[in-house]
Scaffold this motif. Structure first.
Motif, PDB file in Angstrom:
ATOM      1  N   CYS A   1       0.832  -1.214   0.000  1.00  0.00           N
ATOM      2  CA  CYS A   1       0.000   0.000   0.000  1.00  0.00           C
ATOM      3  C   CYS A   1       0.858   1.252   0.000  1.00  0.00           C
ATOM      4  CB  CYS A   1      -0.929   0.002   1.215  1.00  0.00           C
ATOM      5  SG  CYS A   1      -2.297  -1.175   1.130  1.00  0.00           S
ATOM      6  N   ASP A   2       1.905   1.256   0.821  1.00  0.00           N
ATOM      7  CA  ASP A   2       2.806   2.408   0.870  1.00  0.00           C
ATOM      8  C   ASP A   2       3.456   2.649  -0.488  1.00  0.00           C
ATOM      9  OD1 ASP A   2       2.204   2.704   3.534  1.00  0.00           O
ATOM     10  OD2 ASP A   2       4.039   1.747   4.265  1.00  0.00           O
ATOM     11  N   LYS A   3       3.822   1.560  -1.162  1.00  0.00           N
ATOM     12  CA  LYS A   3       4.442   1.677  -2.479  1.00  0.00           C
ATOM     13  C   LYS A   3       3.466   2.258  -3.488  1.00  0.00           C
ATOM     14  CE  LYS A   3       7.770   1.014  -5.446  1.00  0.00           C
ATOM     15  NZ  LYS A   3       9.019   1.814  -5.385  1.00  0.00           N
ATOM     16  N   VAL A   4       2.197   1.848  -3.405  1.00  0.00           N
ATOM     17  CA  VAL A   4       1.184   2.399  -4.312  1.00  0.00           C
ATOM     18  C   VAL A   4       1.057   3.904  -4.120  1.00  0.00           C
ATOM     19  CG1 VAL A   4      -1.280   2.429  -4.865  1.00  0.00           C
ATOM     20  CG2 VAL A   4      -0.120   0.256  -4.516  1.00  0.00           C
ATOM     21  N   VAL A   5       1.029   4.345  -2.870  1.00  0.00           N
ATOM     22  CA  VAL A   5       0.912   5.780  -2.591  1.00  0.00           C
ATOM     23  C   VAL A   5       2.119   6.531  -3.149  1.00  0.00           C
ATOM     24  CG1 VAL A   5       0.847   7.509  -0.753  1.00  0.00           C
ATOM     25  CG2 VAL A   5      -0.558   5.446  -0.583  1.00  0.00           C
ATOM     26  N   GLU A   6       3.311   5.933  -3.041  1.00  0.00           N
ATOM     27  CA  GLU A   6       4.511   6.556  -3.617  1.00  0.00           C
ATOM     28  C   GLU A   6       4.390   6.686  -5.134  1.00  0.00           C
ATOM     29  OE1 GLU A   6       7.964   4.372  -2.539  1.00  0.00           O
ATOM     30  OE2 GLU A   6       7.598   4.511  -0.376  1.00  0.00           O
ATOM     31  N   MET A   7       3.810   5.657  -5.759  1.00  0.00           N
ATOM     32  CA  MET A   7       3.696   5.644  -7.216  1.00  0.00           C
ATOM     33  C   MET A   7       2.594   6.570  -7.713  1.00  0.00           C
ATOM     34  SD  MET A   7       4.126   1.501  -7.577  1.00  0.00           S
ATOM     35  CE  MET A   7       3.689   1.375  -9.309  1.00  0.00           C
ATOM     36  N   ASP A   8       1.477   6.629  -6.975  1.00  0.00           N
ATOM     37  CA  ASP A   8       0.347   7.458  -7.405  1.00  0.00           C
ATOM     38  C   ASP A   8      -0.453   7.879  -6.173  1.00  0.00           C
ATOM     39  OD1 ASP A   8      -1.806   8.700  -8.516  1.00  0.00           O
ATOM     40  OD2 ASP A   8      -2.487   7.002  -9.717  1.00  0.00           O
ATOM     41  N   SER A   9      -0.206   9.089  -5.714  1.00  0.00           N
ATOM     42  CA  SER A   9      -0.851   9.574  -4.486  1.00  0.00           C
ATOM     43  C   SER A   9      -2.328   9.893  -4.680  1.00  0.00           C
ATOM     44  CB  SER A   9      -0.128  10.833  -3.985  1.00  0.00           C
ATOM     45  OG  SER A   9      -0.214  11.867  -4.954  1.00  0.00           O
ATOM     46  N   THR A  10      -2.827   9.804  -5.912  1.00  0.00           N
ATOM     47  CA  THR A  10      -4.248  10.080  -6.169  1.00  0.00           C
ATOM     48  C   THR A  10      -5.058   8.803  -6.341  1.00  0.00           C
ATOM     49  OG1 THR A  10      -3.982  10.203  -8.589  1.00  0.00           O
ATOM     50  CG2 THR A  10      -3.620  12.232  -7.332  1.00  0.00           C
ATOM     51  N   TYR A  11      -4.440   7.636  -6.157  1.00  0.00           N
ATOM     52  CA  TYR A  11      -5.154   6.367  -6.324  1.00  0.00           C
ATOM     53  C   TYR A  11      -5.966   6.094  -5.061  1.00  0.00           C
ATOM     54  CZ  TYR A  11      -6.089   1.535  -7.608  1.00  0.00           C
ATOM     55  OH  TYR A  11      -6.717   0.348  -7.930  1.00  0.00           O
ATOM     56  N   ALA A  12      -7.247   6.437  -5.111  1.00  0.00           N
ATOM     57  CA  ALA A  12      -8.107   6.438  -3.936  1.00  0.00           C
ATOM     58  C   ALA A  12      -8.244   5.087  -3.232  1.00  0.00           C
ATOM     59  CB  ALA A  12      -9.486   6.982  -4.306  1.00  0.00           C
ATOM     60  N   PRO A  13      -8.475   3.969  -3.962  1.00  0.00           N
ATOM     61  CA  PRO A  13      -8.727   2.702  -3.261  1.00  0.00           C
ATOM     62  C   PRO A  13      -7.668   2.297  -2.254  1.00  0.00           C
ATOM     63  CG  PRO A  13      -9.235   2.482  -5.599  1.00  0.00           C
ATOM     64  CD  PRO A  13      -8.565   3.815  -5.428  1.00  0.00           C
ATOM     65  N   VAL A  14      -6.416   2.680  -2.508  1.00  0.00           N
ATOM     66  CA  VAL A  14      -5.347   2.241  -1.605  1.00  0.00           C
ATOM     67  C   VAL A  14      -5.485   2.900  -0.231  1.00  0.00           C
ATOM     68  CG1 VAL A  14      -3.625   4.019  -2.178  1.00  0.00           C
ATOM     69  CG2 VAL A  14      -2.878   1.731  -1.489  1.00  0.00           C
ATOM     70  N   TYR A  15      -6.025   4.115  -0.180  1.00  0.00           N
ATOM     71  CA  TYR A  15      -6.210   4.769   1.118  1.00  0.00           C
ATOM     72  C   TYR A  15      -7.275   4.046   1.941  1.00  0.00           C
ATOM     73  CZ  TYR A  15      -3.348   8.565  -0.677  1.00  0.00           C
ATOM     74  OH  TYR A  15      -2.305   9.304  -1.188  1.00  0.00           O
ATOM     75  N   TYR A  16      -8.318   3.571   1.274  1.00  0.00           N
ATOM     76  CA  TYR A  16      -9.355   2.804   1.960  1.00  0.00           C
ATOM     77  C   TYR A  16      -8.756   1.514   2.529  1.00  0.00           C
ATOM     78  CZ  TYR A  16     -13.837   0.498   2.795  1.00  0.00           C
ATOM     79  OH  TYR A  16     -14.897  -0.145   3.379  1.00  0.00           O
ATOM     80  N   ASP A  17      -8.019   0.793   1.689  1.00  0.00           N
ATOM     81  CA  ASP A  17      -7.434  -0.475   2.124  1.00  0.00           C
ATOM     82  C   ASP A  17      -6.416  -0.272   3.240  1.00  0.00           C
ATOM     83  OD1 ASP A  17      -8.974  -1.756   0.243  1.00  0.00           O
ATOM     84  OD2 ASP A  17      -7.392  -1.832  -1.267  1.00  0.00           O
ATOM     85  N   ARG A  18      -5.603   0.781   3.107  1.00  0.00           N
ATOM     86  CA  ARG A  18      -4.595   1.023   4.133  1.00  0.00           C
ATOM     87  C   ARG A  18      -5.244   1.444   5.448  1.00  0.00           C
ATOM     88  NH1 ARG A  18       0.560   4.931   3.030  1.00  0.00           N
ATOM     89  NH2 ARG A  18      -0.991   6.552   3.401  1.00  0.00           N
ATOM     90  N   ALA A  19      -6.365   2.164   5.352  1.00  0.00           N
ATOM     91  CA  ALA A  19      -7.089   2.555   6.562  1.00  0.00           C
ATOM     92  C   ALA A  19      -7.596   1.330   7.315  1.00  0.00           C
ATOM     93  CB  ALA A  19      -8.256   3.478   6.205  1.00  0.00           C
ATOM     94  N   THR A  20      -8.127   0.350   6.578  1.00  0.00           N
ATOM     95  CA  THR A  20      -8.616  -0.859   7.244  1.00  0.00           C
ATOM     96  C   THR A  20      -7.463  -1.648   7.862  1.00  0.00           C
ATOM     97  OG1 THR A  20      -8.525  -2.201   5.210  1.00  0.00           O
ATOM     98  CG2 THR A  20     -10.568  -1.000   5.653  1.00  0.00           C
ATOM     99  N   LEU A  21      -6.299  -1.631   7.201  1.00  0.00           N
ATOM    100  CA  LEU A  21      -5.122  -2.286   7.776  1.00  0.00           C
ATOM    101  C   LEU A  21      -4.720  -1.623   9.092  1.00  0.00           C
ATOM    102  CD1 LEU A  21      -2.950  -2.844   4.581  1.00  0.00           C
ATOM    103  CD2 LEU A  21      -3.592  -4.646   6.202  1.00  0.00           C
ATOM    104  N   HIS A  22      -4.640  -0.312   9.071  1.00  0.00           N
ATOM    105  CA  HIS A  22      -4.262   0.417  10.290  1.00  0.00           C
ATOM    106  C   HIS A  22      -5.291   0.183  11.404  1.00  0.00           C
ATOM    107  CE1 HIS A  22      -0.735   2.425   8.868  1.00  0.00           C
ATOM    108  NE2 HIS A  22      -1.354   3.138   7.952  1.00  0.00           N
TER     109      HIS A  22
END
Length: 278
Positions: free
Chosen positions: A126-147
């Motif tokens: 998830c962190d890598k996805v955010v580094e690659m594209d900070s506007t990719y919304a789904p990863v924030y949802y998934d990372r939030a559930t992980l946290h």
């Protein structure tokens, strides 16, 4: 004259050959798109084995098609939906090797890793996805559930807020924020969000969640109303009976509370949780 006739037939043969090649290419493309369409339709119907076979037929029809890597990613997610997470992980890892810059494939792999209980590895993806594209919304949802699953409420809230900013109309973000507020002891903040969800689509689950918040605030009349409305929508919701058990105990109706607690267990609420309540 003979040369002219020969030249004419040579040009005619070349034209026919070109037409045949173009026809074969069009046919291959047609087969590719048909297989992809059939696969998508099979997924929509829950016929996952058929979908996988159609995706593979499409890849066999055009082995060099650049879209094949996304079809492979689709296969990986279908395997995930069928509970074959180890196989899905291998498929998505292969897809990532083919397209290392694809945020979709990496985000999909994070979902599978989370399902496998490998939260730390999922978080790295998830962190890598955010580094690659900070506007990719789904990863924030998934990372939030992980946290949230790891008890990191502040990080979960930050990611959920980012998701809501990127997708303000998506009610999944609203639900995620409501769950975060509920789990972090902020029922007052959660109630308006559950209300928004109920206004959009009345559901027993939302009434149950909002009733829980009202109970935490000792707003018993509001909780009672939500429980009643929820049971009208789904008389078999165990959580609503559990909430009513809590409500009855707060109203000093001990026998009613015990009866509702037993009903909650019958409808699937964890016995240990109910035993602790009793």
């Amino acid at each position: 004259v003979i040369m002219k006739i020969c030249d004419k037939y040579v040009r005619l043969f070349a034209s026919v050959a070109l037409a045949m090649v173009c026809g074969l290419m069009a046919s291959a493309e047609s087969h590719y798109m048909k297989y992809v369409q059939w696969a998508d339709e099979a997924v929509a119907k829950g016929k996952y084995d058929d979908a996988i076979e159609c995706y593979r037929e499409a890849m066999r029809a055009e082995p060099s098609n650049p879209q094949n890597v996304m079809l492979l990613s689709n296969i990986g997610m279908i395997q995930h939906y069928e509970g074959e997470d180890s196989l899905a992980l291998r498929t998505l890892t292969d897809a990532r090797a083919m397209a290392p810059k694809s945020v979709v494939i990496l985000a999909n792999r994070a979902k599978v890793l989370q399902s496998l209980g490998r939260s730390a590895d999922a978080l790295l993806d998830c962190d890598k996805v955010v580094e690659m594209d900070s506007t990719y919304a789904p990863v924030y949802y998934d990372r939030a559930t992980l946290h949230l699953g790891e008890g990191r409420v502040q990080q979960a809230e930050a990611d959920a807020l980012k998701y809501c900013t990127l997708r303000p109309a998506d009610l999944q973000g609203t639900l995620l924020m409501a769950v975060i507020y509920t789990n972090s002891g902020r029922p007052t903040d959660a109630i308006p969000l559950y209300t928004k969800l109920i206004d959009a689509k009345p559901d027993a689950v939302y009434y149950s969640a909002r009733a829980m918040c009202y109970l935490a605030l000792d707003q018993l009349a509001e909780a009672s109303d939500d429980i009643a409305r929820g049971l009208e929508l789904n008389p078999s919701d165990g959580e609503l009976y559990y909430n009513r058990a809590v409500l009855n105990r707060l109203r000093y109706r001990e026998e009613d509370a015990k009866a509702d607690a037993r009903k909650a267990v019958e409808l699937g609420v964890a016995p240990a949780r109910v035993a602790e309540f009793l």
